[in-house]
Scaffold this active site. Structure first.
Site, PDB file in Angstrom:
ATOM      1  N   GLY A 189       0.834  -1.197   0.000  1.00 30.55           N
ATOM      2  CA  GLY A 189       0.000   0.000   0.000  1.00 30.55           C
ATOM      3  C   GLY A 189       0.860   1.235   0.000  1.00 30.55           C
ATOM      4  O   GLY A 189       2.082   1.166   0.078  1.00 30.55           O
ATOM      5  N   GLY A 194       1.092   4.889   1.922  1.00 33.67           N
ATOM      6  CA  GLY A 194       0.550   5.701   3.005  1.00 33.67           C
ATOM      7  C   GLY A 194       0.995   7.132   2.846  1.00 33.67           C
ATOM      8  O   GLY A 194       1.533   7.511   1.821  1.00 33.67           O
ATOM      9  N   GLY A 195       0.776   7.891   3.898  1.00 30.76           N
ATOM     10  CA  GLY A 195       1.099   9.303   3.852  1.00 30.76           C
ATOM     11  C   GLY A 195       2.594   9.572   3.750  1.00 30.76           C
ATOM     12  O   GLY A 195       3.008  10.625   3.328  1.00 30.76           O
ATOM     13  N   PHE A 196       3.409   8.623   4.116  1.00 31.04           N
ATOM     14  CA  PHE A 196       4.839   8.912   4.175  1.00 31.04           C
ATOM     15  C   PHE A 196       5.641   8.098   3.178  1.00 31.04           C
ATOM     16  O   PHE A 196       6.848   8.151   3.155  1.00 31.04           O
ATOM     17  CB  PHE A 196       5.356   8.660   5.588  1.00 31.04           C
ATOM     18  CG  PHE A 196       4.670   9.500   6.609  1.00 31.04           C
ATOM     19  CD1 PHE A 196       5.120  10.779   6.885  1.00 31.04           C
ATOM     20  CD2 PHE A 196       3.542   9.046   7.267  1.00 31.04           C
ATOM     21  CE1 PHE A 196       4.482  11.568   7.803  1.00 31.04           C
ATOM     22  CE2 PHE A 196       2.894   9.839   8.186  1.00 31.04           C
ATOM     23  CZ  PHE A 196       3.355  11.111   8.460  1.00 31.04           C
ATOM     24  N   LYS A 236       8.636  -0.042   5.028  1.00 31.13           N
ATOM     25  CA  LYS A 236       8.107   1.248   4.598  1.00 31.13           C
ATOM     26  C   LYS A 236       9.249   2.098   4.063  1.00 31.13           C
ATOM     27  O   LYS A 236      10.212   2.366   4.758  1.00 31.13           O
ATOM     28  CB  LYS A 236       7.460   1.933   5.795  1.00 31.13           C
ATOM     29  CG  LYS A 236       6.842   3.240   5.457  1.00 31.13           C
ATOM     30  CD  LYS A 236       5.826   3.647   6.486  1.00 31.13           C
ATOM     31  CE  LYS A 236       4.759   4.484   5.847  1.00 31.13           C
ATOM     32  NZ  LYS A 236       3.437   4.128   6.239  1.00 31.13           N
ATOM     33  N   ASP A 276      -2.765  11.332  12.368  1.00 29.67           N
ATOM     34  CA  ASP A 276      -3.290  10.771  11.128  1.00 29.67           C
ATOM     35  C   ASP A 276      -4.106   9.508  11.390  1.00 29.67           C
ATOM     36  O   ASP A 276      -3.892   8.487  10.747  1.00 29.67           O
ATOM     37  CB  ASP A 276      -2.122  10.512  10.171  1.00 29.67           C
ATOM     38  CG  ASP A 276      -2.563  10.400   8.722  1.00 29.67           C
ATOM     39  OD1 ASP A 276      -3.710  10.794   8.424  1.00 29.67           O
ATOM     40  OD2 ASP A 276      -1.780   9.907   7.900  1.00 29.67           O
TER      41      ASP A 276
END
Ligand SMILES: *[C@@H]1O[C@H](CO)[C@@H](O)[C@H](O)[C@H]1NC(C)=O
Ligand SMILES: *[C@@H]1O[C@H](CO)[C@@H](O)[C@H](O)[C@H]1NC(C)=O
Ligand SMILES: *[C@@H]1O[C@H](CO)[C@@H](O)[C@H](O)[C@H]1NC(C)=O
Ligand SMILES: *[C@@H]1O[C@H](CO)[C@@H](O)[C@H](O)[C@H]1NC(C)=O
Ligand SMILES: *[C@@H]1O[C@H](CO)[C@@H](O)[C@H](O)[C@H]1NC(C)=O
Ligand SMILES: *[C@@H]1O[C@H](CO)[C@@H](O)[C@H](O)[C@H]1NC(C)=O
Ligand SMILES: *[C@@H]1O[C@H](CO)[C@@H](O)[C@H](O)[C@H]1NC(C)=O
Ligand SMILES: *[C@@H]1O[C@H](CO)[C@@H](O)[C@H](O)[C@H]1NC(C)=O
Length: 781
Positions: A480, A482-484, A501, A598
């Site tokens: 996925g 994400g925001g970062f 990540k 968040d």
């Protein structure tokens, strides 16, 4: 909080810049034939003297002088209109604003050259008057309501309440807002806000005159953002008829000082003045750039299409050039990526061909073609930047729109070989916040939280980039975005499965990164996703987490077409409770309180037992407060964000409580809080607020997939807790610790009041469809 100044960085910059000169006032707002002002002389508006007209300097140390209008009675000098915006004067004392005999108002420089004029052809004399509405008019001296010219017809970047902007079809006169070049330069900038010149009768934001950026205004609403609808404080009017097409807005209380501004970054902001706070932002509308999609429902709101990465000037750029633009390449043909559920870009070109294949070939053979679509209307192709891409909400009920995006062959194989990328049907894309950063970040100074701490890496493992490349098979299985940054699945040599990540857009130093990571690494709780290790090499920053086999909560709640089982009520309740415990730990039990910033279903992961774990905590720190404020303000319009993000109040743990409340609503209903159905939209929290305050028939709020199978008492409790969490005032919201106690049944929950914001939205029901009404929900499953 009374004397707190606006923290909105670029707004502040805008106003700090003006030189507050003392003035000498002229007459009762009038300049008659032959009269002039220069230097520090000004004209004060007729009546209450709300506005003032005169020379101003764009900055203390600037030598550029302009004639403009500003508010006289407020403490921040705020320019609302500029005459000679592109022709500054080098000296104000030797220049003049003068009323000539031929009926024109002109600006003369020190050599008496006319550098600006109202350009009227009439030769009878007029007088110039500044009205208390902020309108500078030239009028017939013997009839004060006979205006020959008015500044309201020539707006700059500010729209006054009650003033029309659009097209008068009788006189062919049109108005548009044009942004300033930058906060110090009122010259014509990049953006304009106007009626679509292409005649679609919609308002659009235009960049560079010919480029359209996403965001159309149908007169009622920008996309589906409830905060921007008319309410009991202000209304918007949009009129389309034989004589004119226009847009205007009004505050019901005419003594409220407000402005509707197009900023130099292409944002639209509605602000009101409060003497103790300054300019208060009511809402803001921002844009995504070329090849970026705007996702009203997700975060980040702007994302690049597959095969594109954010570029610094806003929008996205190709990772790999098309073959046709690069003759030296190895000759592999460009191809197309199918993207479903996409609002098609604006400015298509229609091609008269009769088949999808012919349409594809047309696009393939044109170097400038970026994408095509073929449907019952025929073949459309797009050249250059794709603009106004809007990700449609899932569900598939709307007629499917498919866009074929042209990509270089090498890119295409990246995106089609992976196969099982999450949500590939709806075109989930490599999320990145940099697009937004690029747009907004120009002026945003990232304030990194500096903190001294030993570089103890504790039980965290330091990975090399190579280790992680191997573990993730060269980042091939994306879980996925994400925001970062994007998250990839990986397997460590000891066969532990991990989620890696890849952080994007962090310009942060290595030492600081290690410090923050070690802080996060020390936090361990059964309801928080555990950080196992990290990688910090050169500019690469990666975090390695435990892998959560059941994915994120949003997947279970909103992706009903998937074969996953519907979460039963008991599980949902445990998820609500577990998430609350995780957050309470972050807020209250850690050494330093951590505000997540968040909270949303995408950040609640589920382990194999469906036990919830909060992900991405501590990451807000990486980007610093200023940035997260900007970023999330935009996202805030979409729904999880507490009002204080927008109003500039300090952010506390109560902001997480608000987002948690919004998420609870989604856990109850199994839908996004904001959903659109055709032209209408639904806003679930309103429905809950009504049910618990009025008829109490709460079972109708429950996700219909559960077919009424829920513990009524628990359901009632969760609804009340959620409504307490989303109160406008922070003090009214419970702490996460208290939420845990309420859900555990240790503390009674009383009936919450309906939050003011919801009340305001409810005033305007005609546009709002409440969920569970037969017209929109299909309960016959
Ligand atoms: C305006 O400028 C004149 C000329 O420089 C100066 O004498 C006067 O003091 C100024 N007036 C005010 C109110 O500052
Ligand atoms: C600009 O001038 C005003 C008035 O003299 C002063 O208060 C302010 O501090 C100055 N600002 C800067 C940035 O120098
Ligand atoms: C003054 O001008 C207005 C607007 O043009 C017009 O409607 C009105 O009749 C005029 N009044 C007189 C006394 O001429
Ligand atoms: C207004 O402009 C349109 C198109 O430019 C033209 O067809 C029309 O005749 C104009 N009308 C007037 C009143 O000038
Ligand atoms: C909006 O408010 C203004 C000021 O109260 C009012 O005159 C106008 O009729 C309202 N417009 C609509 C569409 O309700
Ligand atoms: C209108 O706004 C002013 C200033 O904010 C306030 O003092 C006044 O009470 C308001 N009037 C009404 C009717 O709300
Ligand atoms: C590529 O080749 C075509 C035709 O041979 C030529 O028109 C074009 O300018 C070339 N493009 C580049 C970037 O060299
Ligand atoms: C896709 O492939 C190209 C060329 O092989 C490579 O440069 C690029 O990094 C890849 N992109 C992704 C997202 O894997």
């Amino acid at each position: 909080m009374g004397e707190r100044k606006r923290a909105w960085f670029f707004l502040t910059v805008l106003f700090l810049c003006f030189f507050l000169s003392t003035h000498l006032c002229i007459g009762a707002g009038i300049l008659s034939v032959g009269e002039s002002i220069s230097g520090n002389q000004t004209i004060v508006s007729e009546g209450d003297g709300k506005f003032e007209l005169g020379f101003f300097k764009s900055c203390n140390n600037s030598q550029n002088h302009y004639i403009g209008i500003w508010y006289r009675k407020i403490s921040e000098k705020t320019i609302v209109w500029v005459a000679n915006r592109d022709r500054p004067l080098s000296d104000d004392y030797s220049s003049q604003l003068k009323m000539l005999e031929d009926g024109n108002l002109v600006i003369l420089d020190s050599l008496k050259t006319v550098i600006w004029s109202t350009k009227l052809t009439s030769t009878f004399s007029t007088e110039a008057a500044l009205l208390d509405s902020g309108n500078l008019v030239l009028r017939n001296p013997s009839n004060s309501s006979d205006f020959i010219w008015e500044s309201f017809d020539h707006p700059t970047h500010t729209l006054f309440p009650g003033v029309k902007i659009g097209l008068n079809k009788v006189t062919n006169q049109s108005q548009r807002l044009i942004s300033w070049k930058n906060p110090k330069d009122p010259g014509k900038g990049f953006f304009s806000f106007e009626l679509d010149p292409a005649g679609t009768s919609r308002f659009v934001i235009v960049r560079n005159r010919d480029k359209f950026w996403s965001g159309t205004w149908n007169g009622n609403v920008f996309s589906f953002i409830p905060e921007i609808r008319s309410n009991d404080i202000y209304n918007f009017t949009f009129v389309l008829n034989q004589k004119e097409d226009y847009f205007t807005y009004n505050f019901y209380n005419s003594s409220i000082i407000s402005r509707f501004v197009l900023t130099e970054l292409g944002q639209i902001q509605l602000l009101t003045w409060q003497e103790d706070v300054g300019w208060k932002l009511l809402w803001l509308y921002a844009l995504c750039g070329g090849f970026a999609t705007c996702n009203q429902y997700g975060f980040p709101m702007c994302e690049c299409l597959q095969g594109f990465t954010p570029c610094t000037s806003g929008g996205c750029k190709r990772n790999t050039p098309l073959q046709c633009q690069n003759n030296a390449s190895n000759g592999e043909k460009d191809g197309f990526l199918k993207i479903s559920n996409m609002g098609l870009p604006i400015n298509p070109q229609f091609v008269a061909v009769g088949s999808a294949r012919a349409c594809e070939l047309t696009c393939l053979n044109s170097c400038y073609c970026s994408a095509y679509a073929y449907d019952i209307h025929g073949c459309s192709i797009w050249e250059g930047d794709l603009l106004n891409l809007e990700r449609l909400s899932g569900g598939g009920s709307t007629s499917e729109k498919v866009l074929y995006l042209k990509l270089a062959a090498s890119e295409l194989s990246n995106w089609t070989s992976g196969g099982n990328k999450k949500g590939s049907a709806t075109g989930a894309i490599g999320g990145s916040v940099i697009g937004v950063l690029a747009l907004l970040g120009l002026l945003v100074v990232l304030v990194w939280t500096r903190r001294r701490r030993n570089l103890v890496e504790g039980c965290l493992v330091t990975f090399s980039y190579r280790d992680l490349q191997i573990a993730t098979k060269k980042f091939s299985e994306k879980l996925g975005g994400g925001g970062f940054g994007s998250v990839f699945k990986g397997t460590l040599p000891d066969s532990t499965v991990v989620a890696v990540k890849k952080l994007e857009g962090l310009g942060q130093g290595e030492k600081q990164f290690r410090t923050e990571v070690s802080t996060i690494g020390m936090i361990q709780h059964v309801n928080l996703v555990r950080l196992r290790g990290f990688c910090c090499e050169g500019t690469k920053r990666l975090l390695v987490y435990d892998f959560m086999p059941k994915g994120s909560l949003d997947f279970h709640l909103f992706h009903e077409e998937k074969d996953s089982k519907v979460l039963d009520w008991k599980t949902r309740y445990q998820i609500a409770l577990g998430t609350a415990r995780g957050l309470a730990y972050l807020h209250e039990k850690c050494r330093d309180c951590i505000i997540h910033c968040d909270i949303k279903p995408e950040n609640i992961l589920l382990d194999s037992e469906l036990c919830p774990k909060v992900a991405d905590f501590g990451l807000a720190k990486f980007v610093g407060r200023e940035f997260s404020r900007v970023l999330t303000t935009i996202r805030g319009t979409v729904g999880y964000l507490a009002p204080e993000w927008v109003t500039g109040m300090p952010i506390t743990a109560k902001a997480d409580v608000y987002s948690y409340g919004m998420m609870l609503f989604e856990l109850i209903s199994g839908r996004r809080n904001i959903e659109s159905v055709g032209q209408k939209f639904g806003y679930f929290p309103i429905w809950v607020a009504r049910k618990i305050n009025e008829d109490g028939e709460i079972l109708s709020l429950l996700d219909h997939m559960l077919e009424g199978n829920a513990d009524l008492e628990e359901l009632n409790k969760v609804c009340k807790v959620a409504s307490w969490c989303i109160q406008d005032e922070e003090v009214q919201r419970p702490s996460m610790g208290l939420v845990v106690q309420m859900l555990e049944g240790i503390v009674e929950v009383s009936t919450p009041p309906i939050p003011r914001t919801l009340q305001a939205i409810m005033q305007n029901h005609e546009h709002i469809v409440f969920f569970s009404e037969p017209s929109i929900s299909n309960q016959n499953s």
